[in-house]
Write a protein that holds these residues in place. Structure first.
Motif, PDB file in Angstrom:
ATOM      1  N   GLN A 253      90.201 -55.897  21.135  1.00 15.88           N
ATOM      2  CA  GLN A 253      91.255 -55.532  20.200  1.00 15.88           C
ATOM      3  C   GLN A 253      92.402 -54.782  20.870  1.00 15.88           C
ATOM      4  O   GLN A 253      93.521 -55.269  20.920  1.00 15.88           O
ATOM      5  N   ALA A 254      92.108 -53.588  21.395  1.00 18.13           N
ATOM      6  CA  ALA A 254      93.190 -52.706  21.838  1.00 18.13           C
ATOM      7  C   ALA A 254      94.067 -53.343  22.917  1.00 18.13           C
ATOM      8  O   ALA A 254      95.299 -53.366  22.803  1.00 18.13           O
ATOM      9  N   LEU A 255      93.442 -53.862  23.968  1.00 11.73           N
ATOM     10  CA  LEU A 255      94.233 -54.431  25.062  1.00 11.73           C
ATOM     11  C   LEU A 255      94.988 -55.677  24.613  1.00 11.73           C
ATOM     12  O   LEU A 255      96.163 -55.860  24.941  1.00 11.73           O
ATOM     13  N   ARG A 256      94.322 -56.550  23.860  1.00 12.95           N
ATOM     14  CA  ARG A 256      94.983 -57.769  23.411  1.00 12.95           C
ATOM     15  C   ARG A 256      96.134 -57.457  22.468  1.00 12.95           C
ATOM     16  O   ARG A 256      97.219 -58.037  22.566  1.00 12.95           O
ATOM     17  N   HIS A 257      95.927 -56.544  21.536  1.00 10.12           N
ATOM     18  CA  HIS A 257      97.008 -56.179  20.626  1.00 10.12           C
ATOM     19  C   HIS A 257      98.166 -55.541  21.393  1.00 10.12           C
ATOM     20  O   HIS A 257      99.338 -55.800  21.092  1.00 10.12           O
ATOM     21  N   THR A 259      99.050 -55.987  24.581  1.00  7.21           N
ATOM     22  CA  THR A 259      99.801 -56.969  25.375  1.00  7.21           C
ATOM     23  C   THR A 259     100.680 -57.839  24.479  1.00  7.21           C
ATOM     24  O   THR A 259     101.796 -58.205  24.861  1.00  7.21           O
ATOM     25  N   SER A 260     100.192 -58.181  23.274  1.00  2.00           N
ATOM     26  CA  SER A 260     101.030 -58.935  22.333  1.00  2.00           C
ATOM     27  C   SER A 260     102.223 -58.082  21.901  1.00  2.00           C
ATOM     28  O   SER A 260     103.361 -58.578  21.802  1.00  2.00           O
ATOM     29  N   TYR A 261     101.958 -56.794  21.641  1.00  2.00           N
ATOM     30  CA  TYR A 261     103.036 -55.879  21.271  1.00  2.00           C
ATOM     31  C   TYR A 261     104.081 -55.794  22.383  1.00  2.00           C
ATOM     32  O   TYR A 261     105.287 -55.906  22.136  1.00  2.00           O
ATOM     33  N   ALA A 262     103.612 -55.618  23.620  1.00  2.00           N
ATOM     34  CA  ALA A 262     104.534 -55.473  24.747  1.00  2.00           C
ATOM     35  C   ALA A 262     105.338 -56.752  24.961  1.00  2.00           C
ATOM     36  O   ALA A 262     106.537 -56.700  25.288  1.00  2.00           O
ATOM     37  N   TYR A 263     104.712 -57.897  24.780  1.00  2.00           N
ATOM     38  CA  TYR A 263     105.410 -59.174  24.918  1.00  2.00           C
ATOM     39  C   TYR A 263     106.503 -59.290  23.859  1.00  2.00           C
ATOM     40  O   TYR A 263     107.641 -59.705  24.129  1.00  2.00           O
ATOM     41  N   GLY A 264     106.168 -58.926  22.615  1.00  2.00           N
ATOM     42  CA  GLY A 264     107.155 -58.974  21.542  1.00  2.00           C
ATOM     43  C   GLY A 264     108.313 -58.023  21.788  1.00  2.00           C
ATOM     44  O   GLY A 264     109.479 -58.363  21.535  1.00  2.00           O
ATOM     45  N   VAL A 265     108.010 -56.820  22.277  1.00  2.00           N
ATOM     46  CA  VAL A 265     109.054 -55.848  22.599  1.00  2.00           C
ATOM     47  C   VAL A 265     109.999 -56.427  23.656  1.00  2.00           C
ATOM     48  O   VAL A 265     111.223 -56.287  23.568  1.00  2.00           O
ATOM     49  N   HIS A 266     109.425 -57.115  24.664  1.00  2.00           N
ATOM     50  CA  HIS A 266     110.251 -57.696  25.718  1.00  2.00           C
ATOM     51  C   HIS A 266     111.116 -58.837  25.184  1.00  2.00           C
ATOM     52  O   HIS A 266     112.306 -58.940  25.536  1.00  2.00           O
ATOM     53  N   LEU A 267     110.544 -59.688  24.335  1.00  2.00           N
ATOM     54  CA  LEU A 267     111.333 -60.783  23.761  1.00  2.00           C
ATOM     55  C   LEU A 267     112.533 -60.239  22.985  1.00  2.00           C
ATOM     56  O   LEU A 267     113.646 -60.768  23.066  1.00  2.00           O
ATOM     57  N   ALA A 268     112.283 -59.170  22.241  1.00  2.00           N
ATOM     58  CA  ALA A 268     113.376 -58.568  21.474  1.00  2.00           C
ATOM     59  C   ALA A 268     114.401 -57.926  22.403  1.00  2.00           C
ATOM     60  O   ALA A 268     115.609 -57.996  22.156  1.00  2.00           O
ATOM     61  N   GLU A 288     100.650 -69.235  21.637  1.00  2.00           N
ATOM     62  CA  GLU A 288     100.810 -67.882  22.170  1.00  2.00           C
ATOM     63  C   GLU A 288     101.911 -67.136  21.434  1.00  2.00           C
ATOM     64  O   GLU A 288     101.754 -65.961  21.069  1.00  2.00           O
ATOM     65  N   LEU A 289     103.024 -67.812  21.205  1.00  2.00           N
ATOM     66  CA  LEU A 289     104.133 -67.184  20.502  1.00  2.00           C
ATOM     67  C   LEU A 289     103.755 -66.889  19.048  1.00  2.00           C
ATOM     68  O   LEU A 289     104.139 -65.853  18.491  1.00  2.00           O
ATOM     69  N   ALA A 290     102.978 -67.782  18.462  1.00  2.00           N
ATOM     70  CA  ALA A 290     102.536 -67.572  17.081  1.00  2.00           C
ATOM     71  C   ALA A 290     101.666 -66.320  16.964  1.00  2.00           C
ATOM     72  O   ALA A 290     101.776 -65.562  15.990  1.00  2.00           O
ATOM     73  N   MET A 291     100.784 -66.089  17.944  1.00  2.00           N
ATOM     74  CA  MET A 291      99.924 -64.923  17.898  1.00  2.00           C
ATOM     75  C   MET A 291     100.728 -63.639  18.053  1.00  2.00           C
ATOM     76  O   MET A 291     100.411 -62.613  17.438  1.00  2.00           O
ATOM     77  N   VAL A 292     101.781 -63.694  18.866  1.00  2.00           N
ATOM     78  CA  VAL A 292     102.647 -62.522  18.996  1.00  2.00           C
ATOM     79  C   VAL A 292     103.411 -62.292  17.689  1.00  2.00           C
ATOM     80  O   VAL A 292     103.465 -61.183  17.162  1.00  2.00           O
ATOM     81  N   ASN A 315      93.035 -45.720  28.869  1.00  2.00           N
ATOM     82  CA  ASN A 315      92.549 -45.909  30.242  1.00  2.00           C
ATOM     83  C   ASN A 315      92.506 -47.391  30.602  1.00  2.00           C
ATOM     84  O   ASN A 315      92.878 -47.784  31.715  1.00  2.00           O
ATOM     85  N   MET A 316      92.052 -48.224  29.651  1.00  2.00           N
ATOM     86  CA  MET A 316      91.988 -49.662  29.897  1.00  2.00           C
ATOM     87  C   MET A 316      93.387 -50.247  30.042  1.00  2.00           C
ATOM     88  O   MET A 316      93.635 -51.118  30.898  1.00  2.00           O
ATOM     89  N   ILE A 317      94.324 -49.795  29.226  1.00  2.00           N
ATOM     90  CA  ILE A 317      95.696 -50.292  29.308  1.00  2.00           C
ATOM     91  C   ILE A 317      96.321 -49.885  30.643  1.00  2.00           C
ATOM     92  O   ILE A 317      97.038 -50.672  31.271  1.00  2.00           O
ATOM     93  N   HIS A 318      96.037 -48.668  31.111  1.00  2.00           N
ATOM     94  CA  HIS A 318      96.512 -48.241  32.434  1.00  2.00           C
ATOM     95  C   HIS A 318      95.921 -49.143  33.523  1.00  2.00           C
ATOM     96  O   HIS A 318      96.618 -49.526  34.475  1.00  2.00           O
ATOM     97  N   SER A 319      94.632 -49.474  33.385  1.00  2.00           N
ATOM     98  CA  SER A 319      93.984 -50.338  34.370  1.00  2.00           C
ATOM     99  C   SER A 319      94.636 -51.723  34.378  1.00  2.00           C
ATOM    100  O   SER A 319      94.855 -52.321  35.438  1.00  2.00           O
ATOM    101  N   TYR A 320      94.949 -52.225  33.183  1.00  2.00           N
ATOM    102  CA  TYR A 320      95.634 -53.517  33.079  1.00  2.00           C
ATOM    103  C   TYR A 320      97.016 -53.441  33.730  1.00  2.00           C
ATOM    104  O   TYR A 320      97.442 -54.368  34.433  1.00  2.00           O
ATOM    105  N   HIS A 321      97.698 -52.339  33.511  1.00  2.00           N
ATOM    106  CA  HIS A 321      99.022 -52.140  34.109  1.00  2.00           C
ATOM    107  C   HIS A 321      98.929 -52.186  35.636  1.00  2.00           C
ATOM    108  O   HIS A 321      99.779 -52.791  36.310  1.00  2.00           O
ATOM    109  N   ASP A 322      97.867 -51.570  36.176  1.00  2.00           N
ATOM    110  CA  ASP A 322      97.671 -51.599  37.633  1.00  2.00           C
ATOM    111  C   ASP A 322      97.418 -53.021  38.123  1.00  2.00           C
ATOM    112  O   ASP A 322      97.964 -53.444  39.160  1.00  2.00           O
ATOM    113  N   SER A 323      96.583 -53.757  37.397  1.00  2.00           N
ATOM    114  CA  SER A 323      96.294 -55.146  37.778  1.00  2.00           C
ATOM    115  C   SER A 323      97.556 -55.991  37.717  1.00  2.00           C
ATOM    116  O   SER A 323      97.792 -56.844  38.588  1.00  2.00           O
ATOM    117  N   LEU A 324      98.373 -55.761  36.687  1.00  7.53           N
ATOM    118  CA  LEU A 324      99.621 -56.496  36.561  1.00  7.53           C
ATOM    119  C   LEU A 324     100.542 -56.190  37.744  1.00  7.53           C
ATOM    120  O   LEU A 324     101.180 -57.091  38.301  1.00  7.53           O
TER     121      LEU A 324
END
Length: 378
Positions: A253-257, A259-268, A288-292, A315-324
């Motif tokens: 939930q948290a990470l997927r939501h 990343t969708s939020y961040a993608y939408g923020v970037h599109l805007a 993918e766009l529909a889910m966002v 903490n998980m979102i920070h870890s994802y940020h590092d992987s990205l």
């Protein structure tokens, strides 16, 4: 003068009409099946029966030169409608001796869904919302089941008020985090306690095949009737510990939501032309766009609460940020070999699941493709 295709098209129309008649007959039979299942307390979803039926129909289709995938697609879509129609017949009451149930937050979207299903199962259900606490003592003092269905940020505070419940009352919550609410319920109530997390939103048409995670708190033999009742609704009940549940939710939930939020923020932020993106998109990008877009069509406070409810989520979102960031470095260096090596490591990690997801996504993509052309033709 008639067109050479007119006669063939007329015959196709006649066959289509026959299909409509057959589907109507099937739904009528399904309704009767629902009545029998309700009478005998049978779940509306029987996975073994469904798998055997689909396998048989695929075999028959292949023998007649009909693509098996076509038949399975038609039957699965038909069964989804069938499961929804079975709700109309009601469900067997597993615990007929239950005094009544109280859904705290029963006026909310998910709370309403549980109110509906409990009433379809023959239970008396009372709703207690934030403006109704003047009648809380009267309602709660004789309740046999209390379900807490309030927003995450007030869940534990609401639970702390539930100290007047009868000893045999089952106390449950349907929050997306489990450790905190479960401990709060155990502290407030000395009777049976179970934490529930419906892994779906309130817009479902049926509980069939839907997953509900549950975490034992206390008195499993006393709340087993509730587990059985939800199984009769068609849900798949998944037992887990509160800790394991919350750890999984950081990814599911948290990470997927986020990343969708961040993608939408970037599109805007780049002021993307969504209409053009849709017109140029392949089915997978459309999905993918529909889910966002789906995320931003819903309550922002709900998603803020889900993402921020557990400190481990950050903490998980920070870890994802590092992987990205590491992946971006490969691009900055033009390191194609490194990219391919990383890709292969992840592919090996997925193992057989990669092919399973390929198969599942193929059906989803076909549906998205069909939906796109339907929208274009409107």
């Amino acid at each position: 003068m008639s067109h050479p295709l007119d006669n063939l098209r007329h015959q196709i129309d006649e066959v289509d009409q026959q299909l409509v008649d057959l589907l109507a007959r099937r739904l009528d039979l399904v309704h009767k099946v629902g009545e029998v299942k309700s009478e005998h307390g049978l779940p509306i979803y029987a996975p073994d029966r469904e798998a055997a039926m689909l396998a048989k129909r695929r075999e028959e289709a292949e023998n007649k030169g009909v693509p098996p995938d076509l038949i399975e697609d038609v039957l699965r879509r038909t069964m989804r409608e069938s499961y929804a129609s079975e709700n109309d017949t009601g469900f067997k009451t597993v615990n007929p001796d239950l005094r009544y149930a109280v859904v705290i937050g029963g006026g909310g979207q998910l709370g309403k869904l549980f109110v509906k299903m409990l009433r379809l199962s023959g239970y008396r259900v009372e709703i207690l919302d934030k403006d109704d606490w003047h009648k809380a003592d009267d309602l709660l003092s004789q309740a046999g089941l209390v379900i807490v269905a309030v927003p995450i940020e007030v869940t534990e505070a609401t639970i702390a008020k539930l100290t007047q419940l009868p000893q045999d009352c089952v106390l449950a919550d349907i929050t997306s985090t489990k450790s905190g609410p479960l401990q709060a319920m155990l502290a407030a109530h000395a009777g049976p306690v179970v934490g529930l997390h419906p892994m779906f939103g309130p817009d479902i048409s049926s509980f069939a095949k839907q997953v509900i995670a549950y975490c034992d708190g206390r008195g499993s033999e006393q709340y087993q009737w509730l587990i059985t009742q939800m199984q009769i609704w068609g849900a798949r009940l998944y037992p887990t510990s509160a800790q394991a549940h919350d750890e999984a939710m950081t990814l599911i939930q948290a990470l997927r939501h986020f990343t969708s939020y961040a993608y939408g923020v970037h599109l805007a932020a780049v002021d993307a032309d969504v209409k053009q993106l849709l017109e140029l998109s392949s089915p997978i990008y459309r999905l993918e766009l529909a889910m966002v877009g789906r995320l931003f069509a819903q309550d922002p406070e709900l998603y803020a609460d889900i993402i921020m409810a557990n400190p481990d989520n950050l903490n998980m979102i920070h870890s994802y940020h590092d992987s990205l960031g590491e992946s971006v470095k490969l691009l900055e260096a033009g390191d194609k070999a490194g990219f391919v090596a990383s890709f292969n490591r992840v592919s090996e990690w997925f193992g057989d699941y990669a092919q399973l997801f390929m198969k599942e996504s193929k059906a989803l993509l076909q549906q998205a493709h069909d939906s796109r052309h339907y929208q274009d033709d409107k």
